[in-house]
Design a protein around this motif. Sequence first.
Motif, PDB file in Angstrom:
ATOM      1  N   GLU B 236       1.815   4.769  -6.406  1.00  0.00           N
ATOM      2  CA  GLU B 236       2.133   4.113  -5.144  1.00  0.00           C
ATOM      3  C   GLU B 236       3.351   4.782  -4.524  1.00  0.00           C
ATOM      4  OE1 GLU B 236       2.437  -0.099  -5.442  1.00  0.00           O
ATOM      5  OE2 GLU B 236       2.708  -0.343  -3.275  1.00  0.00           O
ATOM      6  N   GLU B 238       5.891   5.347  -0.776  1.00  0.00           N
ATOM      7  CA  GLU B 238       6.255   4.814   0.526  1.00  0.00           C
ATOM      8  C   GLU B 238       6.858   5.928   1.356  1.00  0.00           C
ATOM      9  OE1 GLU B 238       8.398   0.837   0.812  1.00  0.00           O
ATOM     10  OE2 GLU B 238       9.345   2.008   2.415  1.00  0.00           O
ATOM     11  N   PHE B 257      -3.900   1.538   1.913  1.00  0.00           N
ATOM     12  CA  PHE B 257      -2.565   1.710   2.500  1.00  0.00           C
ATOM     13  C   PHE B 257      -2.222   0.559   3.433  1.00  0.00           C
ATOM     14  CE2 PHE B 257      -5.335   3.640   5.633  1.00  0.00           C
ATOM     15  CZ  PHE B 257      -4.766   3.295   6.845  1.00  0.00           C
ATOM     16  N   HIS B 258      -0.912   0.340   3.586  1.00  0.00           N
ATOM     17  CA  HIS B 258      -0.412  -0.678   4.520  1.00  0.00           C
ATOM     18  C   HIS B 258       0.526  -0.003   5.472  1.00  0.00           C
ATOM     19  CE1 HIS B 258      -1.906  -4.295   2.711  1.00  0.00           C
ATOM     20  NE2 HIS B 258      -1.567  -3.826   1.521  1.00  0.00           N
ATOM     21  N   GLU B 259       0.437  -0.378   6.725  1.00  0.00           N
ATOM     22  CA  GLU B 259       1.367   0.157   7.698  1.00  0.00           C
ATOM     23  C   GLU B 259       2.251  -0.999   8.117  1.00  0.00           C
ATOM     24  OE1 GLU B 259      -0.572   1.769  11.098  1.00  0.00           O
ATOM     25  OE2 GLU B 259       1.269   2.637  11.897  1.00  0.00           O
ATOM     26  N   ARG B 263       6.857   2.294   8.616  1.00  0.00           N
ATOM     27  CA  ARG B 263       6.684   2.705   7.221  1.00  0.00           C
ATOM     28  C   ARG B 263       5.238   2.570   6.755  1.00  0.00           C
ATOM     29  NH1 ARG B 263      10.519   5.576   5.446  1.00  0.00           N
ATOM     30  NH2 ARG B 263      10.305   4.888   3.295  1.00  0.00           N
ATOM     31  N   ARG B 265       2.939   2.300   3.177  1.00  0.00           N
ATOM     32  CA  ARG B 265       2.867   2.158   1.738  1.00  0.00           C
ATOM     33  C   ARG B 265       1.451   2.556   1.326  1.00  0.00           C
ATOM     34  NH1 ARG B 265       5.521  -1.216  -2.706  1.00  0.00           N
ATOM     35  NH2 ARG B 265       7.587  -1.103  -1.795  1.00  0.00           N
ATOM     36  N   LYS B 267      -1.436   3.728  -1.696  1.00  0.00           N
ATOM     37  CA  LYS B 267      -1.854   3.803  -3.100  1.00  0.00           C
ATOM     38  C   LYS B 267      -2.826   4.965  -3.274  1.00  0.00           C
ATOM     39  CE  LYS B 267      -1.091  -0.833  -4.679  1.00  0.00           C
ATOM     40  NZ  LYS B 267      -1.651  -2.152  -4.990  1.00  0.00           N
ATOM     41  N   MET B 290       7.062   4.660  -5.685  1.00  0.00           N
ATOM     42  CA  MET B 290       7.322   3.294  -6.150  1.00  0.00           C
ATOM     43  C   MET B 290       6.810   3.108  -7.580  1.00  0.00           C
ATOM     44  SD  MET B 290       8.471   2.739  -3.229  1.00  0.00           S
ATOM     45  CE  MET B 290       9.083   1.055  -3.393  1.00  0.00           C
TER      46      MET B 290
END
Lengths: 308, 311
Positions: B236, B238, B257-259, B263, B265, B267, B290
């Motif tokens: 993971e 960032e 993924f997260h936005e 930023r 994040r 995987k 991470m």
Amino acid sequence: MSDQKTERLINLTMALLATKRYLSKAEIFKQVAGYTGSNDTKERMFERDKDDLRALGITIQVGSYDPLFDDEPGYRILERDYELDIGELSATELSYLSLAATIWRNQLFSASGALALVKLDALSGTALREDFGHATLSLENETPLFPALWSALTETRNISFTYRSKITSTRHVSPFGLTLWHGTWYLVGKDLEKNELRVFRLSRMTSEITVESKTGAFTVPEDFNIEEHLIMLNPEPLTVFKARVRIGRCHSLRSKSTVTNIDAEWDRLEFTLGNNWREEILWFGSDIVLESPAENVAEIKSLLRSKL
Amino acid sequence: MSETALDRVARALNLIPFIANNPGLSVVEIAARFNSTPAQISKDLSLLHMCGLPGYSHLELLDIDYEDPNYVSVTEAQVLDQPRSLTQIEALTLVLGLQLLVELASDQSEAAAITALQNRLSGLFGEQLARKVTITDAIVDSPIARKLAQAIAQSQHLTIHYNSASSDSVSTREIFPLEIFYHDGIGYLNAFATSAGELRTFRLDRIDEILVGPADAGFLERVVRQVPNPGDNEIEIEMGRDGFFFIEKHNEIVTSFHEQGERFRIKLRVNSGEWITRTLVGWPSPIAVMHPADLAETIHERIAGALANYH
């Protein structure tokens, strides 16, 4: 989904294909199985059915069924519109076409390739042939926007979409062409706000494609050539670098460099890199020490500091 | 995905000429070719059995024999004995596929034959097809790709000299080539590394030399298909707004993924520790690892070591 509707559409297709002259609506309602109910109901059914067959890509000819009274239209499907006709194909040509249909691993193209192959096999009766071994090519990931862009392109309609670049914004574009470049799909078109040709990578379009005009909104200039524009708009600056690298390391860089020995630990390499020079240098970690150009050395140092 | 009446009509109209010209296939084989299920194809056939031409007596109906699911045939196709014309997208798929094949052709005369066929096909669909959609550069235009394509077609074992980027070493490998693919403009080869007994991916531009070994048509079934997938590691990271470009470039290993604001994040799943280490060190902007902690530490040491060179 109703069996009745499916059946009626197949019957209608067959009847319109079989007829040697235009059939009037009255004849269709009387002869083709599946048209029931009041006249209004049948009329509505038939209007929807025509739209549905056209959506399937079937061309329905509308003409006069009676040369003396041309006030009521008649309908038929011509064999030459409906049937596949590629002319004579040799066994070798057929195998090239089959390969071309199956070379794709991308979802859109492998699905349409499979459909094309079913048609080719119906043409030749070779569905049972030995599976041929071959190289498959998978290009980029998926291209869900391709069909929408393709129809805008062939119908010359202006479009808009959200595009992710340094900043994300809505672009209004006259689509001129699509091209596969380095395994990635690009749209070349005129940006209507900047009034200039621009290149857009399909994977960076983050919205649906919105159609913004009727067909025939623009004409592509006669001398337009996708390749030329793509190359012209994407010149890649090349830089000559010098670096110290450890002996026995940085193999992929050595193969494109002139190498001179410094001492028992280091060689000096001279090589050329394009836009991705940072990644290429950083990849080798502490096995490489960039020596020139000075501004690139400074950038690598500050990049390393920022990443620490 | 639920299918519409129209999807079904389209398939039904393709089924009749396909079966009429290829009698004796099983329902299962037909389903595979139409990317459908045997149950659905059986339903289609019983529906088609009720369709035909006006009159609808046994003389006008389609006559399909599907009593024996292992042997399906059409004895009377009426007007549906010929396949439908290709749709624009189908034609385009073939035209572009042929364009790729030209690059893989074994010699000049084969390339010329394929080009002629391509021109003939795009001619049928109007000039615009060829003019509006193209393949700009010869993405497979390398003698290495051509040799590999041939070896894949003939199930040949190969010995290659390979410049490994992740281990930064040159070595000789025994491989059984499986597939060429292109990602982000770079050509790769998926192959079975015989000595390691594992599936590996090689970059085409790092293969120096190819020696052709014996052909072995049964190798794929006998050996390659028996190998389990290697256990992948979850990672993971960032990073900033260029995370979008990281995802674009490495989408084949991104699992989610997260936005959040500026930023990202992300995987990832990877099976080579050295490869991901170099990729993250090489990315031209800061990336925070991470998870796992030992990868974060390795990367930190690697960057510190590189920076130390400049003092």
